[in-house]
Design a protein around this motif. Structure first.
Motif, PDB file in Angstrom:
ATOM      1  N   VAL A  72       0.822  -1.220   0.000  1.00 24.53           N
ATOM      2  CA  VAL A  72       0.000   0.000   0.000  1.00 24.53           C
ATOM      3  C   VAL A  72       0.855   1.268   0.000  1.00 24.53           C
ATOM      4  CG1 VAL A  72      -1.961  -1.149   1.103  1.00 24.53           C
ATOM      5  CG2 VAL A  72      -0.283   0.050   2.534  1.00 24.53           C
ATOM      6  N   ARG A  73       2.164   1.111  -0.221  1.00 26.16           N
ATOM      7  CA  ARG A  73       3.026   2.282  -0.333  1.00 26.16           C
ATOM      8  C   ARG A  73       2.752   3.010  -1.649  1.00 26.16           C
ATOM      9  NH1 ARG A  73       8.815   0.477  -0.320  1.00 26.16           N
ATOM     10  NH2 ARG A  73       7.920  -1.141  -1.669  1.00 26.16           N
ATOM     11  N   SER A  74       3.395   4.128  -1.845  1.00 25.32           N
ATOM     12  CA  SER A  74       3.196   4.893  -3.076  1.00 25.32           C
ATOM     13  C   SER A  74       3.679   4.098  -4.288  1.00 25.32           C
ATOM     14  CB  SER A  74       3.960   6.218  -3.009  1.00 25.32           C
ATOM     15  OG  SER A  74       5.361   5.994  -3.101  1.00 25.32           O
ATOM     16  N   ARG A  75       3.159   4.427  -5.468  1.00 26.44           N
ATOM     17  CA  ARG A  75       3.584   3.781  -6.706  1.00 26.44           C
ATOM     18  C   ARG A  75       5.085   3.931  -6.921  1.00 26.44           C
ATOM     19  NH1 ARG A  75       2.549  -0.124 -10.172  1.00 26.44           N
ATOM     20  NH2 ARG A  75       0.348   0.296  -9.798  1.00 26.44           N
ATOM     21  N   GLU A  76       5.620   5.117  -6.621  1.00 23.63           N
ATOM     22  CA  GLU A  76       7.050   5.379  -6.810  1.00 23.63           C
ATOM     23  C   GLU A  76       7.896   4.455  -5.935  1.00 23.63           C
ATOM     24  OE1 GLU A  76      10.121   9.195  -6.645  1.00 23.63           O
ATOM     25  OE2 GLU A  76       8.221   9.283  -5.544  1.00 23.63           O
ATOM     26  N   ASP A  77       7.523   4.325  -4.664  1.00 19.05           N
ATOM     27  CA  ASP A  77       8.282   3.463  -3.753  1.00 19.05           C
ATOM     28  C   ASP A  77       8.143   1.994  -4.147  1.00 19.05           C
ATOM     29  OD1 ASP A  77       9.323   5.504  -2.143  1.00 19.05           O
ATOM     30  OD2 ASP A  77       7.494   5.603  -0.955  1.00 19.05           O
ATOM     31  N   TYR A  78       6.956   1.625  -4.570  1.00 20.19           N
ATOM     32  CA  TYR A  78       6.718   0.244  -5.013  1.00 20.19           C
ATOM     33  C   TYR A  78       7.614  -0.118  -6.197  1.00 20.19           C
ATOM     34  CZ  TYR A  78       4.261  -3.643  -7.318  1.00 20.19           C
ATOM     35  OH  TYR A  78       3.948  -4.832  -7.938  1.00 20.19           O
ATOM     36  N   LEU A 130      -0.423   2.899   7.853  1.00 17.91           N
ATOM     37  CA  LEU A 130      -1.156   2.963   6.590  1.00 17.91           C
ATOM     38  C   LEU A 130      -1.866   1.653   6.262  1.00 17.91           C
ATOM     39  CD1 LEU A 130      -1.905   4.676   4.157  1.00 17.91           C
ATOM     40  CD2 LEU A 130       0.232   3.957   3.065  1.00 17.91           C
ATOM     41  N   SER A 131      -1.164   0.534   6.394  1.00 17.42           N
ATOM     42  CA  SER A 131      -1.768  -0.767   6.102  1.00 17.42           C
ATOM     43  C   SER A 131      -2.951  -1.036   7.023  1.00 17.42           C
ATOM     44  CB  SER A 131      -0.719  -1.865   6.254  1.00 17.42           C
ATOM     45  OG  SER A 131      -1.289  -3.139   6.075  1.00 17.42           O
ATOM     46  N   ARG A 132      -2.813  -0.669   8.288  1.00 23.62           N
ATOM     47  CA  ARG A 132      -3.904  -0.867   9.251  1.00 23.62           C
ATOM     48  C   ARG A 132      -5.101   0.016   8.912  1.00 23.62           C
ATOM     49  NH1 ARG A 132       1.060  -0.992  11.840  1.00 23.62           N
ATOM     50  NH2 ARG A 132       1.422  -2.646  13.376  1.00 23.62           N
ATOM     51  N   GLN A 133      -4.819   1.252   8.484  1.00 19.93           N
ATOM     52  CA  GLN A 133      -5.894   2.167   8.133  1.00 19.93           C
ATOM     53  C   GLN A 133      -6.646   1.682   6.900  1.00 19.93           C
ATOM     54  OE1 GLN A 133      -3.456   5.649   7.851  1.00 19.93           O
ATOM     55  NE2 GLN A 133      -3.609   6.125  10.038  1.00 19.93           N
ATOM     56  N   VAL A 134      -5.913   1.169   5.924  1.00 20.39           N
ATOM     57  CA  VAL A 134      -6.553   0.590   4.739  1.00 20.39           C
ATOM     58  C   VAL A 134      -7.417  -0.597   5.155  1.00 20.39           C
ATOM     59  CG1 VAL A 134      -6.126  -0.718   2.615  1.00 20.39           C
ATOM     60  CG2 VAL A 134      -4.842   1.388   3.068  1.00 20.39           C
ATOM     61  N   GLY A 135      -6.889  -1.434   6.049  1.00 23.14           N
ATOM     62  CA  GLY A 135      -7.656  -2.576   6.546  1.00 23.14           C
ATOM     63  C   GLY A 135      -8.933  -2.156   7.241  1.00 23.14           C
ATOM     64  N   GLN A 136      -8.867  -1.059   7.988  1.00 23.35           N
ATOM     65  CA  GLN A 136     -10.058  -0.552   8.685  1.00 23.35           C
ATOM     66  C   GLN A 136     -11.111  -0.061   7.692  1.00 23.35           C
ATOM     67  OE1 GLN A 136      -9.490   3.037  11.070  1.00 23.35           O
ATOM     68  NE2 GLN A 136     -10.868   2.222  12.627  1.00 23.35           N
ATOM     69  N   ILE A 137     -10.666   0.661   6.654  1.00 21.41           N
ATOM     70  CA  ILE A 137     -11.583   1.126   5.603  1.00 21.41           C
ATOM     71  C   ILE A 137     -12.275  -0.072   4.953  1.00 21.41           C
ATOM     72  CG2 ILE A 137     -11.669   2.135   3.278  1.00 21.41           C
ATOM     73  CD1 ILE A 137      -9.443   4.074   4.198  1.00 21.41           C
ATOM     74  N   LEU A 138     -11.495  -1.085   4.621  1.00 20.10           N
ATOM     75  CA  LEU A 138     -12.047  -2.252   3.948  1.00 20.10           C
ATOM     76  C   LEU A 138     -13.006  -3.026   4.841  1.00 20.10           C
ATOM     77  CD1 LEU A 138      -8.771  -3.469   2.210  1.00 20.10           C
ATOM     78  CD2 LEU A 138     -10.715  -2.335   1.106  1.00 20.10           C
ATOM     79  N   ALA A 139     -12.657  -3.181   6.114  1.00 19.16           N
ATOM     80  CA  ALA A 139     -13.520  -3.924   7.040  1.00 19.16           C
ATOM     81  C   ALA A 139     -14.885  -3.259   7.178  1.00 19.16           C
ATOM     82  CB  ALA A 139     -12.841  -4.045   8.405  1.00 19.16           C
TER      83      ALA A 139
END
Length: 206
Positions: A72-78, A130-139
């Protein structure tokens, strides 16, 4: 009239006593969780959500088939480098017109992954939220994902932090990939195994 007033005052007094008693003992009667229950719920949640890097390491051959890894990092970092086999769904993007637009992009991107596979997310480090926040949105939308309990920094630069002293220091090279594509794990079964292997049921491990 005086008798009615006395009756009303008595009822109010009794109601006040009952209200105070119930209020002060609400937790006892209506279930404030015990310390034991809180401990149980904590470990239930940890084991339901958190994925050990050792567990992921032993399942690299399953990525893309049974497991989907999402960076879930930025496209550039990925694109600079990522865990081999991981796809990229940025938790934030300069292309998002608003926070709501970003939220909708995330939800729709994860929905597009389909059902039937275990989805594991990771971000910059074990401390990154960030990963946890994305998980919360999805849940909140009924989409349930797991969370790698380390991040990119530990996976790439602190291999020995979560691996044993007897494991090869140069091993991370087989587990990372550069470029815009996910990449395919080309390591060996020995690379996957490490020194901390699951028990026969695949549960008790590092």
């Amino acid at each position: 009239m005086k008798q009615n007033t006395s009756r009303i005052m008595l009822i109010a007094f009794i109601a006040g006593l009952l209200g105070g008693f119930v209020g002060s003992n609400f937790g006892t009667f209506f279930g404030s969780p015990s310390e034991e229950l809180l401990v149980k719920e904590y470990y239930d949640a940890e084991n339901a959500v958190a994925v050990s890097p050792h567990t992921l390491r032993t399942q690299m051959h399953k990525i893309g088939n049974e497991i989907i890894i999402i960076d879930v990092r930025s496209r550039e970092d990925y694109e600079q480098e990522h865990i081999v086999g991981a796809l990229n769904i940025p938790g934030f993007s300069p292309d998002d017109a608003s926070a709501d637009a970003g939220r909708e992009r995330i939800i729709e991107s994860f929905k597009a992954l389909g059902d039937g596979k275990e989805i594991i997310t990771y971000c910059y480090s074990g401390a990154c939220m960030l990963s946890r926040q994305v998980g919360q949105i999805l849940a909140s939308e009924g989409i349930f994902v797991k969370h790698l309990n380390i991040g990119w920094q530990e996976w790439k630069y602190f291999w020995n932090l979560w691996n044993s002293d007897t494991e090869e220091a140069g091993a991370p090279a087989a587990f990372t990939h550069q470029g815009p594509d996910a990449g395919v794990f080309k390591g060996s079964a020995q690379d996957e195994a490490g020194s901390c292997v699951p028990d026969e049921e695949g549960k008790l491990s590092c």
